[in-house]
Design an enzyme around this catalytic site. Structure first.
Site, short mmCIF file in Angstrom:
data_model
loop_
_atom_site.label_atom_id
_atom_site.label_comp_id
_atom_site.label_asym_id
_atom_site.label_seq_id
_atom_site.Cartn_x
_atom_site.Cartn_y
_atom_site.Cartn_z
N ASN A 131 -10.31 1.10 7.35
CA ASN A 131 -11.72 1.07 7.76
C ASN A 131 -11.93 0.82 9.25
O ASN A 131 -13.05 0.92 9.73
CB ASN A 131 -12.49 0.03 6.95
CG ASN A 131 -12.50 0.37 5.47
OD1 ASN A 131 -12.05 1.43 5.03
ND2 ASN A 131 -13.01 -0.54 4.67
N HIS A 176 -4.41 6.22 -1.01
CA HIS A 176 -5.07 5.97 0.27
C HIS A 176 -4.10 6.05 1.46
O HIS A 176 -4.53 6.10 2.60
CB HIS A 176 -5.75 4.60 0.23
CG HIS A 176 -7.10 4.56 0.87
ND1 HIS A 176 -7.95 5.65 0.98
CD2 HIS A 176 -7.78 3.53 1.44
CE1 HIS A 176 -9.07 5.28 1.57
NE2 HIS A 176 -8.99 4.01 1.88
N TYR A 213 0.81 -1.22 0.00
CA TYR A 213 0.00 0.00 0.00
C TYR A 213 0.84 1.27 0.00
O TYR A 213 0.30 2.36 -0.12
CB TYR A 213 -0.95 0.01 1.21
CG TYR A 213 -1.91 -1.15 1.19
CD1 TYR A 213 -2.94 -1.20 0.27
CD2 TYR A 213 -1.78 -2.20 2.09
CE1 TYR A 213 -3.83 -2.26 0.23
CE2 TYR A 213 -2.67 -3.27 2.06
CZ TYR A 213 -3.68 -3.29 1.14
OH TYR A 213 -4.55 -4.35 1.11
N PHE A 226 -5.75 -1.21 9.48
CA PHE A 226 -6.31 -0.97 8.16
C PHE A 226 -7.27 0.21 8.26
O PHE A 226 -7.85 0.50 9.30
CB PHE A 226 -6.96 -2.21 7.53
CG PHE A 226 -5.95 -3.20 7.04
CD1 PHE A 226 -5.43 -3.11 5.75
CD2 PHE A 226 -5.48 -4.20 7.87
CE1 PHE A 226 -4.48 -4.00 5.30
CE2 PHE A 226 -4.52 -5.10 7.43
CZ PHE A 226 -4.02 -5.00 6.15
#
Length: 175
Positions: A67, A19, A14, A65
């Site tokens: 969320n 993001h 990532y 993470f």
């Protein structure tokens, strides 16, 4: 005490994605201040501390993470006993100060733009939704980092895919 949180997803896959701009901001702070992040199991987050002037600052990179970011932030705020302070803050009395600053990507802003806000809704950002749900308030400061590359790119790539793909060289330059 102030808490600065950068949102992102853990893992090398990532890194350098839209993001993860919150994590990139934390890396920039660490570099500028000579900080080293250390994983703290009790928070499920990487943490670094510094003094800036007379203020103690706790820098946080949740490892939950995106969320589930609120879980780590709630644990940090409970540990440092700052949640009640945050909930008692009244922006009209304190101006634009806040116990916590959350730094995250924002698809509604052009790539490379920034906007500072306080007490606004999540605008669909799932990391921010998690924080608001866990803390029980939206009254905190946010530094929103623009990631919108323009309609021509987003017409070809769905937003949920774009935010997790690596930046192009041109996009990195804008960031």
């Amino acid at each position: 005490m102030k808490i600065i949180v950068g949102l992102g997803n853990p893992g090398e896959e990532y890194r350098d994605t839209p993001h993860n701009l919150g994590f990139a901001a934390m890396d920039a702070f660490a570099g500028a201040l000579g900080l080293k992040f250390k994983f703290e199991k009790k928070f499920n987050a990487e943490v670094a501390k510094a003094h800036v002037g007379s203020e103690e600052i706790v820098f946080v990179r949740p490892e939950t993470f995106m969320n589930l970011s609120g879980e780590a932030i709630l644990a940090v705020m409970n540990f440092y006993k700052t949640l009640e302070t945050l909930k008692a803050e009244k922006p009209e009395e304190h101006g634009f100060t806040s116990t916590i600053l959350v730094i995250h990507d924002d698809i509604d802003l052009p790539l490379g733009a920034m906007r500072l806000s306080y007490g606004v809704g999540p605008a669909g950002h799932k990391g921010v939704i998690s924080i608001i749900e866990r803390l029980g308030t939206k009254n905190f400061a946010r530094l929103r980092l623009g990631i919108n590359p323009g309609a021509e790119v987003l017409e070809k790539v769905p937003i949920e895919n774009y935010v997790l793909k690596k930046f192009t060289a041109e996009e990195k330059e804008a960031v």
